[in-house]
Scaffold this motif. Structure first.
Motif, mmCIF file in Angstrom:
data_model
loop_
_atom_site.group_PDB
_atom_site.id
_atom_site.type_symbol
_atom_site.label_atom_id
_atom_site.label_comp_id
_atom_site.label_asym_id
_atom_site.label_seq_id
_atom_site.Cartn_x
_atom_site.Cartn_y
_atom_site.Cartn_z
ATOM 1 N N GLN A 45 -35.489 12.577 61.219
ATOM 2 C CA GLN A 45 -34.657 11.658 60.111
ATOM 3 C C GLN A 45 -33.611 10.933 60.526
ATOM 4 O OE1 GLN A 45 -34.460 14.312 56.816
ATOM 5 N NE2 GLN A 45 -36.530 13.913 55.975
ATOM 6 N N GLU A 46 -32.890 11.779 61.355
ATOM 7 C CA GLU A 46 -31.543 11.015 61.933
ATOM 8 C C GLU A 46 -31.997 10.110 62.868
ATOM 9 O OE1 GLU A 46 -29.438 14.460 63.147
ATOM 10 O OE2 GLU A 46 -28.665 14.872 61.457
ATOM 11 N N ALA A 47 -32.836 10.389 63.775
ATOM 12 C CA ALA A 47 -33.172 9.306 64.687
ATOM 13 C C ALA A 47 -33.873 8.149 63.849
ATOM 14 C CB ALA A 47 -34.339 9.787 65.856
ATOM 15 N N GLN A 48 -34.715 8.193 62.874
ATOM 16 C CA GLN A 48 -35.446 7.149 62.252
ATOM 17 C C GLN A 48 -34.251 6.154 61.587
ATOM 18 O OE1 GLN A 48 -37.949 9.312 59.864
ATOM 19 N NE2 GLN A 48 -39.727 9.013 60.985
ATOM 20 N N SER A 49 -33.106 6.942 61.113
ATOM 21 C CA SER A 49 -32.204 5.974 60.668
ATOM 22 C C SER A 49 -31.447 5.363 61.565
ATOM 23 C CB SER A 49 -31.167 7.275 59.786
ATOM 24 O OG SER A 49 -29.917 6.478 59.093
ATOM 25 N N ARG A 50 -30.814 6.352 62.688
ATOM 26 C CA ARG A 50 -30.137 5.677 63.547
ATOM 27 C C ARG A 50 -30.883 4.164 64.341
ATOM 28 N NH1 ARG A 50 -26.123 3.137 65.154
ATOM 29 N NH2 ARG A 50 -25.854 2.881 67.390
ATOM 30 N N VAL A 77 -32.517 1.487 71.000
ATOM 31 C CA VAL A 77 -33.703 1.179 70.425
ATOM 32 C C VAL A 77 -34.832 1.733 71.001
ATOM 33 C CG1 VAL A 77 -35.159 -0.020 68.844
ATOM 34 C CG2 VAL A 77 -32.619 -0.210 68.380
ATOM 35 N N ALA A 78 -34.720 1.429 72.181
ATOM 36 C CA ALA A 78 -36.143 1.423 73.110
ATOM 37 C C ALA A 78 -35.973 3.016 73.305
ATOM 38 C CB ALA A 78 -35.924 0.751 74.141
ATOM 39 N N GLU A 79 -34.923 3.681 73.478
ATOM 40 C CA GLU A 79 -34.965 4.961 73.727
ATOM 41 C C GLU A 79 -35.447 5.856 72.649
ATOM 42 O OE1 GLU A 79 -32.265 8.762 75.129
ATOM 43 O OE2 GLU A 79 -31.410 6.573 75.443
ATOM 44 N N LEU A 80 -35.072 5.444 71.406
ATOM 45 C CA LEU A 80 -35.438 5.969 70.082
ATOM 46 C C LEU A 80 -36.927 6.008 69.995
ATOM 47 C CD1 LEU A 80 -32.338 5.211 67.831
ATOM 48 C CD2 LEU A 80 -32.996 7.571 68.529
ATOM 49 N N LYS A 81 -37.393 4.937 70.182
ATOM 50 C CA LYS A 81 -38.771 4.537 70.105
ATOM 51 C C LYS A 81 -39.793 5.328 70.696
ATOM 52 C CE LYS A 81 -38.746 -0.115 68.129
ATOM 53 N NZ LYS A 81 -39.236 -1.641 68.361
ATOM 54 N N THR A 83 -38.419 8.547 71.764
ATOM 55 C CA THR A 83 -38.411 9.842 71.488
ATOM 56 C C THR A 83 -39.118 10.243 69.991
ATOM 57 O OG1 THR A 83 -36.073 9.597 72.244
ATOM 58 C CG2 THR A 83 -36.347 11.517 70.808
ATOM 59 N N LEU A 84 -39.229 9.344 69.303
ATOM 60 C CA LEU A 84 -39.650 9.670 67.652
ATOM 61 C C LEU A 84 -40.980 10.173 67.762
ATOM 62 C CD1 LEU A 84 -37.921 6.895 65.599
ATOM 63 C CD2 LEU A 84 -37.880 9.318 64.922
ATOM 64 N N PRO A 85 -41.796 9.494 68.401
ATOM 65 C CA PRO A 85 -43.411 10.115 68.403
ATOM 66 C C PRO A 85 -43.579 11.343 68.868
ATOM 67 C CG PRO A 85 -43.389 7.883 69.547
ATOM 68 C CD PRO A 85 -41.764 8.258 69.371
ATOM 69 N N ALA A 86 -42.482 12.039 69.630
ATOM 70 C CA ALA A 86 -42.788 13.442 69.979
ATOM 71 C C ALA A 86 -42.234 14.161 68.871
ATOM 72 C CB ALA A 86 -41.903 13.491 71.293
#
Length: 424
Positions: A45-50, A77-81, A83-86
């Motif tokens: 959730q924190e990653a999605q919010s960030r 943003v590219a890094e979060l995209k 990271t998020l699927p995992a």
């Protein structure tokens, strides 16, 4: 199904209740898994919010002409995209693992359920009826039945062990019993007659607790459906995934259906006779009520089953099952055991259970109390009113005559077309 929030609030009480059912302490491992899942959920959730905040900030940086900041934000943003699927997959996997762990546990017994590991600790609450005194040695139904149309040999030749072919007057008596029971439960006891599916999907069998624990007790079709072991499965799932209007309560349903059981855990038990079959008929009773009504509904349902035995003049006793002998979904169960003079024994003919909100959680069956914005889970109950085959056995053994004939109970005669006695 259990509420992990309640386990968090009092893990010791949860373990103590399950210990009465022979389950080793498990709250600590459940809470550890829950904590791990919640930590991953928080990170996700924190990653999605960030990601959302950074995406908005890119436009602001570009508008301000700060290309360096915009590029840094794009990289973030590219890094979060990536990271998020995992994180999302880990969250799904942990949620499924926790649900599977909770789904595999039995219901918590009610406070007044007696302790004990097996049927030897069940408590007799009452007896009804006088046991008949015979002037001859009463026969078991397996010896009495063949001359009257209970054909074990043909059933076995067609389908194998635990199948019976009923003929003529015996088939008529079997049908009369089912119709008598169904009519009584609808006309006198207020149950709504239903004709439900005999094949159900995984979700339905999971909802009432047959899956995943009792897979081996069920028959499965080639297209992945399950033959119902009891109409409880179909009837109870009639309210799955619903928010029920409070005005509908109490919901009372009944059905006379074939039932199918592999009897995987009954090897060597009742292989002779009509007691334990792979295919049998049963009149099932199901109630869906508010939580505060379920205890009174349990007593009422049991009385509805008792009324059938009383109308047929069959002696029986009412048993309160101990914690170790109840079915996994039940929080409290009464068994009705009929007297079989040929066997000289009491045999279960009905089991009536209050499941509390255990099945409702698995089915997501809820209602909204009047004046409340929140929903609550309903309570579900089920019982046999009665098992037709076992009632047939009880009639044969209790109403047998010295010449091998069987008197038809008075209550059944309107359904027997004038037949008052089965004759060899």
């Amino acid at each position: 199904m259990h509420d992990i929030r309640l386990i968090r609030e009092n893990p010791q009480a949860f373990d103590a209740a399950l210990a009465r059912r022979g389950v080793e302490p498990i709250a600590e491992s459940l809470l550890a898994l829950d904590a791990k899942r919640r930590a991953v959920t928080t990170r996700m959730q924190e990653a999605q919010s960030r990601r959302n905040d950074a995406s908005k900030a890119i436009g602001q940086a570009m508008a301000q002409g700060d290309k360096a900041k915009a590029e840094a934000l794009k990289a973030e943003v590219a890094e979060l995209k990536q990271t998020l699927p995992a994180l999302e997959e880990e969250d799904r996997a942990l949620a499924a693992e926790l649900q599977d762990a909770l789904a595999g546990l039995p219901n918590l017994p009610a406070d007044d359920v007696p302790p004990g590991e097996d049927e030897s600790a069940n408590v007799e609450l009452s007896q009804w009826g006088e046991r008949r005194e015979f002037a001859f040695e009463p026969k078991e139904h397996a010896d009495l039945g063949p001359a009257l149309g209970m054909d074990f040999e043909t059933g076995a030749n067609i389908s194998g062990a635990r199948f019976t072919f009923l003929r003529g007057q015996m088939a008529r008596l079997h049908r009369a019993l089912g119709q008598f029971m169904l009519d009584r439960q609808t006309a006198e006891n207020g149950y709504t007659e239903c004709a439900p599916p005999l094949l159900v999907r995984d979700e339905a069998a999971f909802g009432t607790g047959q899956l995943p624990k009792f897979t081996d007790d069920l028959f499965r079709t080639t297209d992945g459906r399950w033959l119902i072991p009891t109409a409880e499965v179909s009837l109870t799932n009639a309210v799955r995934e619903q928010i029920i209007d409070e005005a509908q309560f109490p919901i009372r349903m009944t059905a006379l259906t074939p039932c199918f059981r592999s009897e995987a855990g009954a090897a060597g038990k009742d292989t002779r006779g009509f007691i334990r079959q792979h295919q049998f008929e049963k009149v099932e009773l199901v109630s869906v009520v508010r939580p505060e009504e379920s205890e009174a509904e349990h007593e009422r349902m049991t009385e509805c089953a008792e009324g059938v035995l009383q109308a047929l003049g069959l002696p029986y006793r009412k048993m309160l099952l101990c914690a170790g002998d109840m079915g996994a979904t039940a929080r409290k169960t009464y068994d009705l055991e009929v007297w079989l003079p040929g066997q000289g024994a009491w045999r279960e003919i009905s089991s009536c259970s209050n499941c509390g909100d255990y099945q409702a959680r698995r089915m997501n069956a809820r209602y909204r109390p009047e004046g409340s914005k929140k929903t609550e889970f309903v309570h579900t109950l089920n019982g046999s009113g009665l098992a037709v085959g076992r009632t047939l056995v009880a009639v044969l053994e209790n109403y047998q005559q010295e010449d091998g004939s069987v008197e038809v109970p008075e209550a059944l005669r309107p359904w027997m077309g004038g037949v008052t006695r089965l004759k060899p």
